[in-house]
Write an enzyme that holds these catalytic residues in place. Structure first.
Site, PDB file in Angstrom:
ATOM      1  N   ARG A  54      -3.575   7.184  -2.312  1.00 10.63           N
ATOM      2  CA  ARG A  54      -2.744   7.213  -3.545  1.00 10.63           C
ATOM      3  C   ARG A  54      -1.962   6.641  -3.641  1.00 10.63           C
ATOM      4  O   ARG A  54      -0.784   6.179  -4.433  1.00 10.63           O
ATOM      5  CB  ARG A  54      -2.881   9.104  -4.325  1.00 10.63           C
ATOM      6  CG  ARG A  54      -2.201   9.486  -2.369  1.00 10.63           C
ATOM      7  CD  ARG A  54      -2.621  11.102  -2.655  1.00 10.63           C
ATOM      8  NE  ARG A  54      -3.922  11.491  -3.171  1.00 10.63           N
ATOM      9  CZ  ARG A  54      -4.369  12.787  -4.170  1.00 10.63           C
ATOM     10  NH1 ARG A  54      -3.421  13.000  -4.647  1.00 10.63           N
ATOM     11  NH2 ARG A  54      -5.158  12.756  -4.573  1.00 10.63           N
ATOM     12  N   THR A  55      -1.343   6.789  -1.804  1.00 14.69           N
ATOM     13  CA  THR A  55       0.201   6.066  -1.580  1.00 14.69           C
ATOM     14  C   THR A  55       0.369   4.505  -1.790  1.00 14.69           C
ATOM     15  O   THR A  55       1.045   3.791  -2.070  1.00 14.69           O
ATOM     16  CB  THR A  55       0.427   6.582   0.230  1.00 14.69           C
ATOM     17  OG1 THR A  55       0.119   8.247  -0.712  1.00 14.69           O
ATOM     18  CG2 THR A  55       2.179   5.989   0.164  1.00 14.69           C
ATOM     19  N   LYS A  82     -10.643  -7.097  15.775  1.00 16.48           N
ATOM     20  CA  LYS A  82     -10.645  -8.391  17.088  1.00 16.48           C
ATOM     21  C   LYS A  82     -10.638  -8.248  17.957  1.00 16.48           C
ATOM     22  O   LYS A  82     -10.576  -8.890  18.642  1.00 16.48           O
ATOM     23  CB  LYS A  82     -11.809  -9.113  15.947  1.00 16.48           C
ATOM     24  CG  LYS A  82     -12.258  -9.705  15.055  1.00 16.48           C
ATOM     25  CD  LYS A  82     -12.088 -11.157  14.291  1.00 16.48           C
ATOM     26  CE  LYS A  82     -12.977 -11.303  13.073  1.00 16.48           C
ATOM     27  NZ  LYS A  82     -12.145 -12.746  12.211  1.00 16.48           N
ATOM     28  N   ARG A 104       2.399   1.804   6.560  1.00 13.68           N
ATOM     29  CA  ARG A 104       1.418   2.953   6.657  1.00 13.68           C
ATOM     30  C   ARG A 104       1.156   3.214   8.636  1.00 13.68           C
ATOM     31  O   ARG A 104      -0.309   2.198   8.499  1.00 13.68           O
ATOM     32  CB  ARG A 104       0.320   3.498   6.226  1.00 13.68           C
ATOM     33  CG  ARG A 104      -0.773   4.565   6.532  1.00 13.68           C
ATOM     34  CD  ARG A 104      -0.257   6.343   5.797  1.00 13.68           C
ATOM     35  NE  ARG A 104       0.071   6.735   4.981  1.00 13.68           N
ATOM     36  CZ  ARG A 104      -0.287   7.875   4.466  1.00 13.68           C
ATOM     37  NH1 ARG A 104      -1.786   7.878   4.649  1.00 13.68           N
ATOM     38  NH2 ARG A 104       0.184   8.055   3.483  1.00 13.68           N
ATOM     39  N   HIS A 132       7.090  10.835   6.077  1.00 12.75           N
ATOM     40  CA  HIS A 132       6.872  10.519   4.969  1.00 12.75           C
ATOM     41  C   HIS A 132       7.741  10.123   3.771  1.00 12.75           C
ATOM     42  O   HIS A 132       7.999  11.378   2.558  1.00 12.75           O
ATOM     43  CB  HIS A 132       5.666  11.075   4.281  1.00 12.75           C
ATOM     44  CG  HIS A 132       4.467  10.193   2.942  1.00 12.75           C
ATOM     45  ND1 HIS A 132       4.370   9.709   2.936  1.00 12.75           N
ATOM     46  CD2 HIS A 132       3.889  10.394   2.624  1.00 12.75           C
ATOM     47  CE1 HIS A 132       4.371   8.773   1.954  1.00 12.75           C
ATOM     48  NE2 HIS A 132       3.153   9.468   1.933  1.00 12.75           N
TER      49      HIS A 132
END
Lengths: 317, 189
Positions: A54-55, A82, A104, A132
């Protein structure tokens, strides 16, 4: 505003400024063609080292409604698997020429650190248990829409405070805006120290529920149970969950917020979700407008630029 | 942040000092009355015509024009919308830009005649932005432009349809349209 890393960097005037901008963008979002060319030619990349739907969608919708181009980086499909370091990833993306990074990460402080490795604007979209900020902005904006102002309002934040970046950002945001914040949680789910937090603490949800204007339910993560921080989800739900009996005791006009995704049957009973007090849909809708305001403040408002005197005159009328 | 920095940034940082009164409030009232008649004459009435005032200076003028139109055409009701063009400007990033106020265009513009209303016409860039913005609200049959003062110095091929007063100015002068009339002056830091 160059970066948005923490709500602690914002004062009450900054909030009001962003809310005023959000009003304008909410109007844009309500149009038949909900798009303006304000950030045309700018590129916003979302760097999600931790999963979020959602964010990320909210930020990308916001960027697109401003006319910006968006790119997405998610760890699952990247060369991080990797063994590429965060720094190399940032420098690679920086070299492609982007204007803002929405980050994030599962560890606190990563967005802050990234600002050392790039000159572009960085938005913290959630870092570990730390912050947040845009969630706090959209929550405060939603409450401003309901109450006009948060000054003097009583807000109870219920649930897993210790592991919640949402709680940390919201405590700061709500108290900056003059609200009284009460944390409701079992002692095992409170941070080790609350020194300097402008909050009251209680374990008794029933003792405060009829005196608050806002009930903020946090998501109860199932893994907390395997860590033995709560005896069982059922017991948690009985003591801290919102059921109809508790919802009936809410004041008239009280609002229930939840950052999503909701665990029906844990922090909120399944059929309580449909009650009028719940403002979750408003939160999601406002999230887009608030994130448009944040991106615009960083990339569009031009506050860090000083124009030629001639152009200033030309632009004024 | 933006708002506070803007107050500190030229030209907003200065204070407007009036040098000459070029129109009194009686003059502007007569100009509004004349422009209202011109709008009616040009459009053969007021059906399907709506006014859109540009935030912030154009909005009071649009309201005054609507009042005048309703007094001339008895029983008519004139719709006034408001439009903020901040997000459509071509100088985004060159100077502090903030949306001044709300946009409120309650109707689909398709098939209607829109009269854009602003207080001062200068470079024409605000009007260009407004024309862009209007396309997001539908496809008007025609767009016309009414301004209280046309001060020259156009940078784009834009011309007004209804003008209160043509006022030759220097580039560095500032025209202020207020409730008491129109002043020519400058910003003093």
């Amino acid at each position: 505003m160059k970066h948005l890393l923490s709500v602690a960097d914002l004062d009450a005037d900054d909030f009001e400024e962003l809310f005023r901008l959000s009003d304008s963008f909410a109007e844009v979002s309500a149009r038949r063609i909900p798009k303006v060319p304000a950030l045309r030619g700018r590129t916003v990349v979302s760097l999600f080292f931790e999963d979020s739907t959602r964010t990320r969608l909210s930020f990308e919708t916001a960027a697109k409604r401003l006319g910006a181009d968006t790119m997405t980086f998610s760890v699952a499909s990247s060369s991080m698997r990797k063994g590429e370091s965060v720094r190399d990833t940032i420098e690679t993306i920086d070299a492609m020429g982007v204007d803002a990074m929405v980050v994030r990460h599962g560890s606190a402080g990563v967005p802050q650190r990234i600002t050392d490795w790039t000159d572009v604007s960085v938005v913290n979209a959630g870092d570990g248990w730390h912050e947040h900020p845009t969630q706090a902005l959209l929550d405060a904006y939603t409450l401003r829409g309901r109450f006009g102002s948060l000054a003097g309002r009583r807000v109870a934040i219920v649930g897993d405070i210790a592991h919640s970046r949402v709680a940390r950002s919201n405590v700061v945001a709500f108290s900056t805006l003059g609200a009284e914040v009460i944390l409701v949680a079992p002692a095992t789910l409170l941070p080790p120290s609350l020194d300097g937090w402008p909050v009251k603490v209680t374990e008794d949800l029933d003792g405060v529920i009829d005196s608050v204007d806002v009930l903020y339910l946090l998501r109860m993560q199932r893994e907390r149970m395997t860590e033995h921080l709560v005896p069982s989800l059922r017991e948690y739900s009985r003591r801290f969950g919102l059921d109809h009996a508790r919802a009936d005791r809410l004041r008239d006009g009280a609002v229930v917020l939840h950052p999503g995704p909701m665990n029906r049957g844990v922090e909120i009973a399944g059929d309580v979700v449909d009650r009028a007090e719940l403002a979750v849909v408003d939160q999601v809708r406002n999230g887009v407008a608030v994130r448009m305001a944040v991106l615009w403040s960083m990339l569009g408002a031009g506050t860090d630029l000083v124009a030629e005197p001639d152009e200033q005159q030309g632009a004024q009328q | 942040m933006a708002e506070r920095e803007r107050r500190l940034t030229p030209p907003f940082g200065g204070v407007f000092v009036a040098r000459t009164r070029v129109m009194t409030s009686d003059d502007t009232e007569r100009a509004v009355w004349r422009m209202a008649h011109e709008i009616l004459e040009r459009n053969h009435g007021i059906d399907d015509v709506l006014l859109v005032g540009l935030q912030t200076g154009g909005v009071p003028l649009a309201r005054n024009l609507a009042d005048a139109l309703e007094r001339i055409e008895e029983g008519a009701s004139v719709v006034v919308g408001t439009l903020d063009v901040a997000f459509y400007r071509d100088d985004i990033g060159l100077r502090p830009v903030l949306p001044e106020a709300t946009t409120d265009i309650p109707y689909d513009l398709t098939g209607r005649t829109v009269v854009l209303v602003d207080d001062v016409l200068f470079t024409g860039r605000t009007i260009r932005a407004a024309l862009d913005a209007l396309t997001d609200f539908g496809r008007p049959r025609a767009v016309q432009l009414a301004v209280m003062v046309d001060r020259g110095h156009r940078e784009l091929p834009i011309r007004p349809d209804y003008v209160g007063k043509n006022l030759p100015t220097r580039r560095d002068e500032v025209v202020n349209v207020g409730p008491d009339g129109v002043d020519l002056g400058e910003m003093v830091k």
